[in-house]
Design an enzyme around this catalytic site. Sequence first.
Site, PDB file in Angstrom:
ATOM      1  N   SER A  62       0.853  -1.192   0.000  1.00  0.00           N
ATOM      2  CA  SER A  62       0.000   0.000   0.000  1.00  0.00           C
ATOM      3  C   SER A  62       0.888   1.241   0.000  1.00  0.00           C
ATOM      4  CB  SER A  62      -0.922  -0.020   1.212  1.00  0.00           C
ATOM      5  OG  SER A  62      -1.811  -1.116   1.152  1.00  0.00           O
ATOM      6  N   GLY A  63       0.260   2.406  -0.158  1.00  0.00           N
ATOM      7  CA  GLY A  63       1.016   3.647  -0.256  1.00  0.00           C
ATOM      8  C   GLY A  63       1.268   4.066  -1.683  1.00  0.00           C
ATOM      9  N   ASP A 119       7.745  -9.155  -3.593  1.00  0.00           N
ATOM     10  CA  ASP A 119       6.604  -9.513  -4.434  1.00  0.00           C
ATOM     11  C   ASP A 119       6.866 -10.812  -5.188  1.00  0.00           C
ATOM     12  OD1 ASP A 119       5.035  -7.372  -3.699  1.00  0.00           O
ATOM     13  OD2 ASP A 119       5.778  -6.070  -5.275  1.00  0.00           O
ATOM     14  N   HIS A 227       9.785   3.359  -3.416  1.00  0.00           N
ATOM     15  CA  HIS A 227       9.867   3.146  -1.977  1.00  0.00           C
ATOM     16  C   HIS A 227      10.966   4.000  -1.346  1.00  0.00           C
ATOM     17  CE1 HIS A 227       8.446  -0.722  -3.784  1.00  0.00           C
ATOM     18  NE2 HIS A 227       7.461  -0.486  -2.945  1.00  0.00           N
ATOM     19  N   ASP A 572      -8.380  50.807   1.692  1.00  0.00           N
ATOM     20  CA  ASP A 572      -8.375  49.709   0.741  1.00  0.00           C
ATOM     21  C   ASP A 572      -7.548  50.103  -0.484  1.00  0.00           C
ATOM     22  OD1 ASP A 572      -9.673  47.132  -0.381  1.00  0.00           O
ATOM     23  OD2 ASP A 572     -10.061  48.650  -1.919  1.00  0.00           O
TER      24      ASP A 572
END
Length: 591
Positions: A62-63, A119, A227, A572
């Site tokens: 995840s991430g 993985d 990563h 202003d």
Amino acid sequence: MPASCKKLINNVEQCVDENLEGLVAVNPGLQLLEGLRVVVRTDVGPNVVGAGKVSLLSGGGSGHEPAHAGYVGPGMLTAAVAGSVFASPPPYSILAGIKAVSAPGSVGCMVFIANYTGDRLNFGLAVERARHQGLRVGVVVIGEDCALATTDKTAGRRGLTGALMVMKICGALSDEGKSLEEIVKVAKDAASKMGTIGLSLTPCSIPGSGPSFQIADDEMELGLGVHGEAGVKRTKLVSAKEAVKMMVDHMTNPSNCTHLPVKKGDRVACMINNLGGTSMLELNIIAKEAIELLESRGVVVERAYCGTYITSLEMAGISITLLHLDDTLRRCLDAPTSAPAWPRPLLPPGAVTRQTPVRMPRETIQAQVTKSGPKMASVGSAEAGLIYDCLKLAGERLVAAESQLNELDRESGDGDCGSTMARGSQGILASLGSKENPNLPISCPGELALTLASAAEDTMGGSSGGLYSLFFTAASTCLQTTVSPNTYCEALNAGIQTMMKYGGAEPGDRTMLDPLHSASQAWSAALSSQSPMEAFRLAVEAAEKSAEETAKMKAQAGRASYVSADHLKNPDPGARAVALWMRAVLEALSA
């Protein structure tokens, strides 16, 4: 706490699960396997996926959202398995996902593995167990990273954004009814024809941890992993054009052992990916530069994608992926899918290949306008000369007041009021010409007002440019048939009313409207009993007084309305600007 560590989560332990719960809540065509981080299509079953179509499964840490679960849907993945942040999912979850999409009689399941050690191990183990249990499973390992520049033994090329293209292609093939063997063959072929290179500007931070690495504010890193793995080199921050050239040159450099050969005449798909913290404005600039660079080298960019596809949490950075296309791969990329995260570029009707469009000529728009405007009233040369003097002096005064007005604006805004007024004034002064040979229609006040409206819109920008454009556009209507002190006063009032209608401000709200309204009232009242010059002098004095009184008013419109009244001590800036140019007009008329 560093800004990069700030997260809108409930707790670190549950953030992945709650992320997936949010995804399926938004997309009820997806569902979660109970007790697991596995997202599956709700149409999975023996009558759908198991009936003659290969199912597709992928996943990873995840991430990287929207990857991988965002690509689950008809026309793409059947299921996705999520691990913890930046960690591969466990084999038992992957195996459960394979079983969930492998109904009795299924023609097979295609598994996509990104080339990372974790993985490969976890997905590989799950695939072998599934095969041992009698399931038909095909596999492709995707590693298209072009960052590696040495032949030293490494874990290999990382799987990056290109994996999503392979998944999309295989999803289309599955929908076409292709066999598992055919899909595996095309997947491996596509994976061998692509390359990706990344570029990072900032680190990311894993929930509960600090930044994943350190990089100076004026540096960027080429080839950084999603990563936070080190890239191939760090350089000083450069322009978007230079960054794109650096990336494409590295990706296609023949001396780089992981390069992607790209030559003139090649047909490619180009994907510009946001690593998490890059704005869409930057991404579109990168896309423009990448396509222009490739086309300048004779490469045919048949498809282009630009958006957020696979991220590294909030890392600011990009990746560029190129895929060599043939007719099959292009057809599969174009095939419909309802996967939530897959992009859908807009092509012209009937277009087969993407082409960078030429600019639409303005004459095309002008040719469509068939109705001509009314003929405007004009004035003599003496009065036209006075109008010239008024424009010139008013513009010069506003340019000279740039710093003063910016300083006033810093109290309530972003400090650019003076620059905005000066920019508009410089544009008008630059196009004014000489009094004897003017470039602006000074002899036709109505047409001049429209010209000033366009100038305000084109050169000033922002809310001030819009308001002045509205003001002059409305004023021009009153000057169409006759020009006199009375019609000038009516034009001022018409401009005020239009500004109020669209701008939302009213007299007393501490804006530029206050001096304009005061001047209009004083001018209208004095015209019946005073000479035109005296009436206008009274109008200018009323405007100046009102502009100064805005210092005591409560801001109820514009950016100042969001600022505490305790911080608003001065007039202003927009109101002061009105008083300045009105005083300049009076002086020019009196000279």
